[in-house]
Design a protein around this motif. Structure first.
Motif, PDB file in Angstrom:
ATOM      1  N   PRO A   1       3.661   2.894  -0.758  1.00 36.47           N
ATOM      2  CA  PRO A   1       3.280   1.815  -1.674  1.00 36.47           C
ATOM      3  C   PRO A   1       2.346   2.296  -2.789  1.00 36.47           C
ATOM      4  CG  PRO A   1       3.123   1.071   0.582  1.00 36.47           C
ATOM      5  CD  PRO A   1       3.333   2.557   0.626  1.00 36.47           C
ATOM      6  N   THR A   2       1.485   3.245  -2.486  1.00 37.10           N
ATOM      7  CA  THR A   2       0.567   3.779  -3.490  1.00 37.10           C
ATOM      8  C   THR A   2       1.326   4.579  -4.543  1.00 37.10           C
ATOM      9  OG1 THR A   2      -1.221   3.869  -1.890  1.00 37.10           O
ATOM     10  CG2 THR A   2      -1.478   5.234  -3.847  1.00 37.10           C
TER      11      THR A   2
ATOM     12  N   ASN B   1      -0.612  -6.187  -4.302  1.00 34.69           N
ATOM     13  CA  ASN B   1      -0.268  -4.764  -4.220  1.00 34.69           C
ATOM     14  C   ASN B   1      -1.443  -3.957  -3.675  1.00 34.69           C
ATOM     15  OD1 ASN B   1       2.320  -5.141  -5.151  1.00 34.69           O
ATOM     16  ND2 ASN B   1       1.888  -4.451  -7.244  1.00 34.69           N
TER      17      ASN B   1
ATOM     18  N   ALA C   1       6.490  -2.067  -6.453  1.00 33.16           N
ATOM     19  CA  ALA C   1       5.703  -2.606  -5.339  1.00 33.16           C
ATOM     20  C   ALA C   1       5.729  -4.133  -5.352  1.00 33.16           C
ATOM     21  CB  ALA C   1       4.267  -2.085  -5.407  1.00 33.16           C
TER      22      ALA C   1
ATOM     23  N   ARG D   1      -1.265  -1.754  -0.354  1.00 41.80           N
ATOM     24  CA  ARG D   1      -1.498  -0.313  -0.447  1.00 41.80           C
ATOM     25  C   ARG D   1      -2.611   0.121   0.509  1.00 41.80           C
ATOM     26  NH1 ARG D   1      -0.479  -0.539  -6.933  1.00 41.80           N
ATOM     27  NH2 ARG D   1       1.700   0.132  -6.840  1.00 41.80           N
TER      28      ARG D   1
END
Length: 136
Positions: A22-23, A7, A30, A11
């Motif tokens: 994604p953040t 992840n 995610a 990110r």
């Protein structure tokens, strides 16, 4: 379960391109998007081409695919027929023409969604489903 990248790496990749989705996503959302993206990349590229799970293009392709999965869960598992790949060829009397690539693509690859950005990472594809180019 095979899952490519992390992840944190995804990110960072997305943030470098101005994408905060994604953040902003929870870790579980995610991770689930990355898992579905990894499944797609593994079955469409890694296994058929005998690629390493740590190859740079595999990781980048997973990041790209995960973006689609985060926005639209199940994006890469949608199936369709080659006849659904159409190009608008007339607007006076709306006309659609099945694209030549769709008519020539064979087997299961003709029934999967594609991303030109992901295909480019693997050297592109020929209409026979064989991959051409340098694989890193």
């Amino acid at each position: 379960m095979t899952i490519y990248s992390t992840n944190e790496a995804w990110r960072a990749y997305a943030l470098a391109r101005g994408n905060v989705s994604p953040t902003n996503a929870s870790d579980s959302d995610a991770s689930a998007a990355r898992q579905r993206a990894s499944d797609y990349i593994r079955t469409r590229y890694v296994l058929p081409l005998g690629l390493s799970a740590t190859a740079d293009n595999v990781i980048e392709a997973t990041h790209i695919a995960a973006g689609y999965e985060l926005t639209t869960p199940g994006f890469w598992s949608k199936t369709f027929t080659p006849a659904q790949q159409k190009t608008l060829t007339g607007v006076d009397t709306i006309r659609w023409t099945v694209s030549e690539n769709a008519a020539m693509e064979k087997g299961y690859n003709a029934q999967l969604p594609v991303s030109p950005a992901i295909d480019a990472l693997f050297g592109g594809t020929s209409n026979s489903g064989l991959y051409l180019g340098v694989i890193g």
